[in-house]
Design a protein around this motif. Structure first.
Motif, PDB file in Angstrom:
ATOM      1  N   PRO A  27       0.828  -1.212   0.000  1.00 50.76           N
ATOM      2  CA  PRO A  27       0.000   0.000   0.000  1.00 50.76           C
ATOM      3  C   PRO A  27       0.861   1.261   0.000  1.00 50.76           C
ATOM      4  CG  PRO A  27      -0.003  -1.042   2.175  1.00 50.76           C
ATOM      5  CD  PRO A  27       0.814  -1.926   1.287  1.00 50.76           C
ATOM      6  N   CYS A  28       0.395   2.275  -0.663  1.00 46.97           N
ATOM      7  CA  CYS A  28       1.073   3.580  -0.650  1.00 46.97           C
ATOM      8  C   CYS A  28       1.136   4.080   0.796  1.00 46.97           C
ATOM      9  CB  CYS A  28       0.319   4.574  -1.524  1.00 46.97           C
ATOM     10  SG  CYS A  28       0.883   6.278  -1.332  1.00 46.97           S
ATOM     11  N   VAL A  29       2.300   4.562   1.206  1.00 46.30           N
ATOM     12  CA  VAL A  29       2.462   4.996   2.600  1.00 46.30           C
ATOM     13  C   VAL A  29       1.653   6.259   2.881  1.00 46.30           C
ATOM     14  CG1 VAL A  29       4.744   3.955   2.911  1.00 46.30           C
ATOM     15  CG2 VAL A  29       4.583   6.272   2.005  1.00 46.30           C
ATOM     16  N   LYS A  30       1.241   6.962   1.829  1.00 40.81           N
ATOM     17  CA  LYS A  30       0.534   8.232   2.041  1.00 40.81           C
ATOM     18  C   LYS A  30      -0.980   8.066   1.898  1.00 40.81           C
ATOM     19  CE  LYS A  30       1.068  13.073   0.705  1.00 40.81           C
ATOM     20  NZ  LYS A  30       1.603  13.917  -0.378  1.00 40.81           N
ATOM     21  N   CYS A  31      -1.433   7.467   0.778  1.00 41.66           N
ATOM     22  CA  CYS A  31      -2.883   7.440   0.529  1.00 41.66           C
ATOM     23  C   CYS A  31      -3.473   6.028   0.614  1.00 41.66           C
ATOM     24  CB  CYS A  31      -3.203   8.060  -0.825  1.00 41.66           C
ATOM     25  SG  CYS A  31      -2.765   7.029  -2.229  1.00 41.66           S
ATOM     26  N   GLY A  32      -2.631   5.007   0.752  1.00 40.73           N
ATOM     27  CA  GLY A  32      -3.148   3.659   0.942  1.00 40.73           C
ATOM     28  C   GLY A  32      -3.499   2.914  -0.341  1.00 40.73           C
ATOM     29  N   THR A  33      -3.373   3.549  -1.477  1.00 38.33           N
ATOM     30  CA  THR A  33      -3.619   2.864  -2.754  1.00 38.33           C
ATOM     31  C   THR A  33      -2.680   1.657  -2.865  1.00 38.33           C
ATOM     32  OG1 THR A  33      -4.203   4.930  -3.836  1.00 38.33           O
ATOM     33  CG2 THR A  33      -3.545   3.129  -5.284  1.00 38.33           C
ATOM     34  N   MET A  34      -3.218   0.516  -3.309  1.00 42.25           N
ATOM     35  CA  MET A  34      -2.372  -0.662  -3.424  1.00 42.25           C
ATOM     36  C   MET A  34      -1.519  -0.570  -4.689  1.00 42.25           C
ATOM     37  SD  MET A  34      -1.482  -3.171  -1.616  1.00 42.25           S
ATOM     38  CE  MET A  34      -2.661  -3.772  -0.407  1.00 42.25           C
ATOM     39  N   GLU A  58       6.304   4.168  -6.717  1.00 35.71           N
ATOM     40  CA  GLU A  58       5.743   5.490  -6.974  1.00 35.71           C
ATOM     41  C   GLU A  58       4.250   5.375  -7.165  1.00 35.71           C
ATOM     42  OE1 GLU A  58       8.014   7.902  -9.620  1.00 35.71           O
ATOM     43  OE2 GLU A  58       6.351   9.312  -9.841  1.00 35.71           O
ATOM     44  N   CYS A  59       3.515   6.086  -6.305  1.00 37.45           N
ATOM     45  CA  CYS A  59       2.060   5.979  -6.317  1.00 37.45           C
ATOM     46  C   CYS A  59       1.475   6.774  -7.487  1.00 37.45           C
ATOM     47  CB  CYS A  59       1.500   6.505  -5.003  1.00 37.45           C
ATOM     48  SG  CYS A  59      -0.305   6.455  -4.953  1.00 37.45           S
ATOM     49  N   PRO A  60       0.698   6.091  -8.360  1.00 39.03           N
ATOM     50  CA  PRO A  60       0.128   6.801  -9.506  1.00 39.03           C
ATOM     51  C   PRO A  60      -0.988   7.758  -9.080  1.00 39.03           C
ATOM     52  CG  PRO A  60      -0.650   4.531  -9.473  1.00 39.03           C
ATOM     53  CD  PRO A  60       0.316   4.673  -8.316  1.00 39.03           C
ATOM     54  N   LYS A  61      -1.527   7.558  -7.871  1.00 45.83           N
ATOM     55  CA  LYS A  61      -2.671   8.366  -7.448  1.00 45.83           C
ATOM     56  C   LYS A  61      -2.230   9.682  -6.813  1.00 45.83           C
ATOM     57  CE  LYS A  61      -7.147   7.769  -5.247  1.00 45.83           C
ATOM     58  NZ  LYS A  61      -7.897   6.922  -4.305  1.00 45.83           N
ATOM     59  N   CYS A  62      -1.318   9.580  -5.817  1.00 44.46           N
ATOM     60  CA  CYS A  62      -0.945  10.803  -5.098  1.00 44.46           C
ATOM     61  C   CYS A  62       0.477  11.263  -5.416  1.00 44.46           C
ATOM     62  CB  CYS A  62      -1.110  10.610  -3.596  1.00 44.46           C
ATOM     63  SG  CYS A  62       0.161   9.565  -2.861  1.00 44.46           S
ATOM     64  N   GLY A  63       1.228  10.439  -6.177  1.00 49.79           N
ATOM     65  CA  GLY A  63       2.568  10.866  -6.576  1.00 49.79           C
ATOM     66  C   GLY A  63       3.642  10.604  -5.532  1.00 49.79           C
TER      67      GLY A  63
END
Ligand SMILES: [Zn+2]
Length: 197
Positions: A27-34, A58-63
């Motif tokens: 999971p993204c450490v910031k927004c939780g997106t897997m 690198e999270c595609p949702k929050c960057g």
């Protein structure tokens, strides 16, 4: 030295007991997106029947971009790695290809030398070589300089010999590039001493 690649390019990896890791997610450490392996860049290797991973996700949702360093055992349990991810990544990339491991060959073929990640990997390899060389150099806690000087280099006095933790080393040469070899001691960044024969 292998370059960093998309983690998904290293998968699947297979353990000796037949278990396979086909996908790896965090999971993204910031927004939780897997995030999946294809959104991570780094290296995954089979090391002594464990899968070792060192990558940047690198999270595609929050960057957000964050480091992933872990080891997966043959029961597919994931353990965090305490080593700095940077070092772990270099270590994994420098390991020779293991039995049962499919190396990402494409990247090692021709026409890749100009890719930034290949240059990056070559620079990393040079850095490791330098670090290894400095490890073979003599290190000393307790340095006694001879009063007797055999000359000067730039503005530095060159002691004729040194006592390094009680062992006598003789002045050997000047090395303006600070390159000391195995069994040699580097003084003041430019003077090389060798153990007395
Ligand atoms: Zn995110």
């Amino acid at each position: 030295m292998q370059p960093n690649r998309r983690l998904s390019d290293f998968l699947p990896l297979k353990f000796a007991n037949g278990n396979q890791v086909k996908q790896f997610s965090k999971p993204c450490v910031k927004c939780g997106t897997m995030l999946e392996a294809k959104q991570m860049n780094g290296v995954a290797r089979l090391v002594e029947n464990h899968i070792a991973i060192a990558a940047t996700a690198e999270c595609p949702k929050c960057g957000e971009s964050f480091g992933v360093a872990c080891v997966i055992n043959p029961d597919k349990q994931v353990k965090r790695v305490v080593l700095p991810r940077f070092l772990f990544n270099l270590y994994l990339r420098a390991l020779p290809v293991q039995k049962g491991e499919s190396a990402p060959q494409a990247i090692l073929n021709h026409q890749t030398a100009d890719l930034p990640e290949v240059r990056d990997a070559l620079e990393d390899a040079a850095e490791i070589a330098r670090a290894n060389a400095s490890r073979q150099q003599v290190q000393a806690q307790n340095i006694v300089r001879a009063d007797e000087a055999i000359g000067r280099f730039q503005d530095k006095v060159i002691p004729a010999w040194l006592l390094l933790d009680g062992n006598r080393f003789e002045f050997d040469r000047i090395a303006p590039n600070a390159q000391a070899g195995e069994g040699e001691f580097l003084l003041d960044g430019c003077l090389i001493y060798r153990a007395k024969a």
